[in-house]
Design a protein around this motif. Structure first.
Motif, mmCIF file in Angstrom:
data_model
loop_
_atom_site.group_PDB
_atom_site.id
_atom_site.type_symbol
_atom_site.label_atom_id
_atom_site.label_comp_id
_atom_site.label_asym_id
_atom_site.label_seq_id
_atom_site.Cartn_x
_atom_site.Cartn_y
_atom_site.Cartn_z
ATOM 1 N N VAL A 56 0.772 -0.884 -0.229
ATOM 2 C CA VAL A 56 -0.073 0.348 -0.071
ATOM 3 C C VAL A 56 0.725 0.965 0.155
ATOM 4 O O VAL A 56 1.921 1.414 0.646
ATOM 5 N N PRO A 57 0.819 2.224 -0.525
ATOM 6 C CA PRO A 57 1.630 3.617 -0.898
ATOM 7 C C PRO A 57 0.639 4.125 0.355
ATOM 8 O O PRO A 57 0.186 4.328 0.422
ATOM 9 N N THR A 58 2.434 5.272 0.422
ATOM 10 C CA THR A 58 2.046 5.876 1.652
ATOM 11 C C THR A 58 2.008 7.346 1.198
ATOM 12 O O THR A 58 1.796 8.243 1.785
ATOM 13 N N THR A 59 1.970 7.420 -0.045
ATOM 14 C CA THR A 59 2.652 8.904 -1.316
ATOM 15 C C THR A 59 0.645 9.437 -0.922
ATOM 16 O O THR A 59 0.260 8.835 -1.742
ATOM 17 N N GLU A 60 0.106 10.534 -0.757
ATOM 18 C CA GLU A 60 -1.070 11.030 -0.909
ATOM 19 C C GLU A 60 -0.817 11.858 -1.130
ATOM 20 O O GLU A 60 -0.658 13.286 -1.301
ATOM 21 N N ILE A 61 -0.959 11.695 -3.170
ATOM 22 C CA ILE A 61 -1.600 13.064 -4.403
ATOM 23 C C ILE A 61 -2.063 14.550 -3.781
ATOM 24 O O ILE A 61 -1.197 15.243 -4.075
ATOM 25 N N THR A 62 -2.937 14.722 -2.757
ATOM 26 C CA THR A 62 -3.752 15.885 -2.064
ATOM 27 C C THR A 62 -2.269 16.761 -1.046
ATOM 28 O O THR A 62 -2.708 17.737 -0.737
ATOM 29 N N THR A 63 -2.015 15.868 -0.813
ATOM 30 C CA THR A 63 -0.406 16.317 -0.158
ATOM 31 C C THR A 63 0.528 17.552 -0.778
ATOM 32 O O THR A 63 1.549 16.804 -1.535
ATOM 33 N N SER A 64 0.334 18.317 -1.307
ATOM 34 C CA SER A 64 0.851 18.914 -1.908
ATOM 35 C C SER A 64 2.499 19.353 -1.553
ATOM 36 O O SER A 64 3.325 19.236 -0.243
ATOM 37 N N VAL A 65 3.241 19.307 -2.246
ATOM 38 C CA VAL A 65 4.970 19.387 -2.290
ATOM 39 C C VAL A 65 5.178 20.782 -2.361
ATOM 40 O O VAL A 65 5.220 21.602 -3.266
ATOM 41 N N THR A 66 5.949 21.691 -1.220
ATOM 42 C CA THR A 66 6.053 22.798 -1.738
ATOM 43 C C THR A 66 8.007 23.613 -1.391
ATOM 44 O O THR A 66 8.374 22.935 -1.088
ATOM 45 N N GLY A 67 7.621 24.919 -1.822
ATOM 46 C CA GLY A 67 9.033 24.912 -1.980
ATOM 47 C C GLY A 67 9.770 25.221 -3.766
ATOM 48 O O GLY A 67 9.261 24.575 -4.224
ATOM 49 N N SER A 68 10.947 25.101 -3.473
ATOM 50 C CA SER A 68 11.458 25.488 -4.552
ATOM 51 C C SER A 68 12.108 23.549 -5.288
ATOM 52 O O SER A 68 11.930 22.910 -4.155
ATOM 53 N N ILE A 69 11.807 23.809 -6.187
ATOM 54 C CA ILE A 69 11.751 21.811 -6.779
ATOM 55 C C ILE A 69 12.768 22.652 -8.440
ATOM 56 O O ILE A 69 12.506 23.489 -9.238
ATOM 57 N N ASN A 70 13.250 21.670 -8.710
ATOM 58 C CA ASN A 70 14.190 21.405 -9.585
ATOM 59 C C ASN A 70 13.392 21.035 -11.137
ATOM 60 O O ASN A 70 13.881 20.758 -12.014
ATOM 61 N N ASN A 71 13.152 19.303 -10.646
ATOM 62 C CA ASN A 71 12.736 18.255 -11.763
ATOM 63 C C ASN A 71 11.368 18.418 -11.843
ATOM 64 O O ASN A 71 10.247 18.069 -11.021
ATOM 65 N N TRP A 72 11.045 18.827 -13.048
ATOM 66 C CA TRP A 72 9.043 18.539 -13.592
ATOM 67 C C TRP A 72 9.037 18.311 -14.830
ATOM 68 O O TRP A 72 8.002 18.291 -15.641
ATOM 69 N N GLY A 73 9.425 16.830 -14.589
ATOM 70 C CA GLY A 73 9.234 15.727 -15.637
ATOM 71 C C GLY A 73 7.775 15.407 -14.750
ATOM 72 O O GLY A 73 7.955 15.181 -13.007
ATOM 73 N N VAL A 74 7.008 14.721 -15.135
ATOM 74 C CA VAL A 74 5.470 14.465 -14.620
ATOM 75 C C VAL A 74 5.014 13.390 -15.230
ATOM 76 O O VAL A 74 5.630 13.206 -17.018
ATOM 77 N N PRO A 75 5.436 12.736 -14.921
ATOM 78 C CA PRO A 75 4.594 11.024 -15.890
ATOM 79 C C PRO A 75 3.740 11.303 -16.500
ATOM 80 O O PRO A 75 2.678 11.728 -15.694
#
Length: 529
Positions: free
Chosen positions: A138-157
């Motif tokens: 069972v995955p533990t990553t919840e989509i609606t929990t946003s990742v904030t702050g600076s991001i460099n990798n904008w690869g979107v599967p």
């Protein structure tokens, strides 16, 4: 001469030679690594799953840490490259939930069946499952929990070219529409409901970028077997979007490296399942061959009479046989088959069902490509087909006998890439790569010909050399493709990072070092923390 002096003379001569040898030995000069004309201080990457670090059918921490741009960033760090931040998933399970419900599957692992006798169950499996336990982790990553702050990798599967400029692609509400207008991976990292991937990347003020997009513009069509549910992007749209991407990314004088689109039909996802997988030694199939051949005898006579003997279906008892497929490019002979069978005394109902099933049927051949998931349904009873056939008047037992995928029920379009569909993909890939090449040349960017590299893997029995290893295109043990048959292994990504470094060094006069193959795995353990 005294022996003592002989040894003294020998030692003096040896010392002289040694000193002379040391003086003449080449001194290894210390090489200063430089960035040349490039500025790697703020590196951003844009693309799809190939940029995100997707591998083994999922996005997970270890895979992201070995993503193509993250490996590149480690090379850039030696010449002034700054921190490279990735939106890491929560675990090494992969997959994700939406409102607590699993919407993205966990990663795959390789299960080795200890029993070599049929049915051999070795192969890729969802993490957490065994033949005795089919419950995935069972995955533990919840989509609606946003990742904030600076991001460099904008690869979107899953992203296609036009998705990178589509407002709302990160709006969670779009996950509930039909069809979906949002992407769960981007929902998690988007700066706002109307933001775009390109806009979010540009907000980082990049000095250097990588762009690898366009694969999904043809891959989606290929993965669906060319059934029309995921069409190829039209050339006009691709051209406009791609030029917009390059123009925007270089608008602040950033330099970059670009990858083109490989021939997706050459990847392991389409070359692993053979067109003739029906083994007469299989206890579930072999004993039925005489009965099956007797059932198809009348139909084969009709095929001969109609001038299409190549459509005849007959299973061999001493060799593997092709699966039966539906080829929608063929003339539909349903009415002719039905009429001919009735003329030969077959009852109207049986004749109609036979015409319905085999009007566009034929044995597969070496020109057909079966998608990787077809391996799990070939020879299995198609429950949806049973319902359809019962609707035509058959009993449940009769319907079940005629609903065996690839045997009595022709494989549907979604499982097979026909030669005509492969040509559509090839035409689009050539056109898209011409657009990419033109944009790269005009902007003076570094370029990696991923298409040529993959062709080398596909055409060569030896594959591509990477240090002391050979990367080959076969699934599981080839070293290049991960267990999903589409995305590279960590070692495959490392190889591509080196190809990018070579292109950057050539274009911008830098001398980035190469990473070593041995530092990057081809498999991930099921026990990753």
């Amino acid at each position: 001469m005294n022996t003592q002096y002989k040894w003294l003379l020998f030692l003096l001569i040896f010392a002289f030679i040694a000193c002379e040898s040391d003086d003449d030995a080449p001194v290894e000069e210390e090489v200063t690594i430089t960035s040349g004309e490039a500025d790697f201080s703020t590196f951003v990457s844009l693309g799809n799953s190939l940029t995100a670090g997707f591998t083994d059918g999922a996005l997970f921490i270890a895979g992201q840490e070995n993503s193509l741009p993250n490996i590149m960033a480690s090379q850039f760090a030696l010449v002034g490259g700054g921190e490279f931040v990735q939106p890491l998933m929560n675990d090494n399970i992969g997959g994700a939930t939406l409102g607590g419900n699993v919407v993205l599957s966990p990663r795959l692992y390789f299960y080795s069946d200890p029993d070599p006798a049929p049915p051999n169950l070795s192969g890729p499996r969802l993490l957490g499952t065994t033949p005795e336990d089919n419950t995935p982790a069972v995955p533990t990553t919840e989509i609606t929990t946003s990742v904030t702050g600076s991001i460099n990798n904008w690869g979107v599967p899953g992203a296609k070219s036009f998705h990178l400029v589509a407002p709302g692609y990160g709006n969670v509400a779009g996950l509930s529409t039909m069809p979906q207008t949002a992407n769960p991976y981007y929902v998690r990292i988007a700066s706002g409901a109307t933001s775009t991937v390109l806009g979010d990347a540009m907000a980082q003020d990049p000095t250097f970028f990588s762009l690898w997009i366009g694969n999904n513009d043809v891959l989606g069509y290929a993965l669906s077997g060319g059934d029309g549910s995921d069409p190829i992007t039209d050339e006009t749209t691709f051209t406009q979007v791609y030029n917009t991407l390059i123009t925007t990314l270089t608008s602040q004088d950033a330099k970059g490296v670009v990858f083109n689109i490989p021939d997706v039909t050459s990847i392991a996802h389409f070359t692993t399942v053979p067109f003739a997988p029906l083994d007469p030694t299989n206890p579930g199939f072999g004993p039925l061959i005489p009965t099956l051949n007797a059932q198809f005898a009348g139909l084969n006579q009709v095929f001969v009479a109609l001038g299409v003997p190549e459509r005849s279906i007959e299973f061999a008892i001493d060799a593997a046989s092709p699966v039966v497929i539906k080829d929608e490019s063929l003339t539909n002979l349903s009415a002719e088959i039905t009429g001919a069978l009735q003329a030969n005394g077959v009852d109207a109902g049986t004749a109609a069902v036979t015409g319905f099933l085999y009007g566009q049927a034929r044995p597969a051949n070496a020109s057909d490509l079966l998608v990787l998931p077809s391996s799990s349904i070939i020879g299995q009873v198609n429950t949806e087909a049973i319902a359809t056939l019962m609707g035509l008047g058959l009993s449940q037992e009769q319907a079940g006998q005629l609903a065996v995928n690839g045997v009595t029920y022709p494989l549907e379009d979604k499982w097979v890439l026909l030669p005509s569909e492969q040509q559509e993909i090839a035409t689009a890939t050539t056109a898209f790569n011409a657009v990419i090449s033109s944009a790269v040349q005009e902007a003076g960017l570094a370029f990696v010909d991923a298409n040529a590299l993959l062709n080398q893997v596909s055409d060569s029995k030896n594959g591509l050399s990477f240090d002391e290893f050979q990367l080959q295109g076969n699934l599981v043990f080839g070293g290049l493709f991960s267990l999903d048959g589409v995305h590279p292994t960590a070692r495959g990504y490392a190889f591509l990072a080196n190809q990018a470094a070579v292109a950057i060094n050539t274009t911008y006069g830098s001398n980035l070092p190469m990473v070593k193959a041995v530092d990057y795995p081809t498999f991930y353990s099921t026990m990753l923390p």
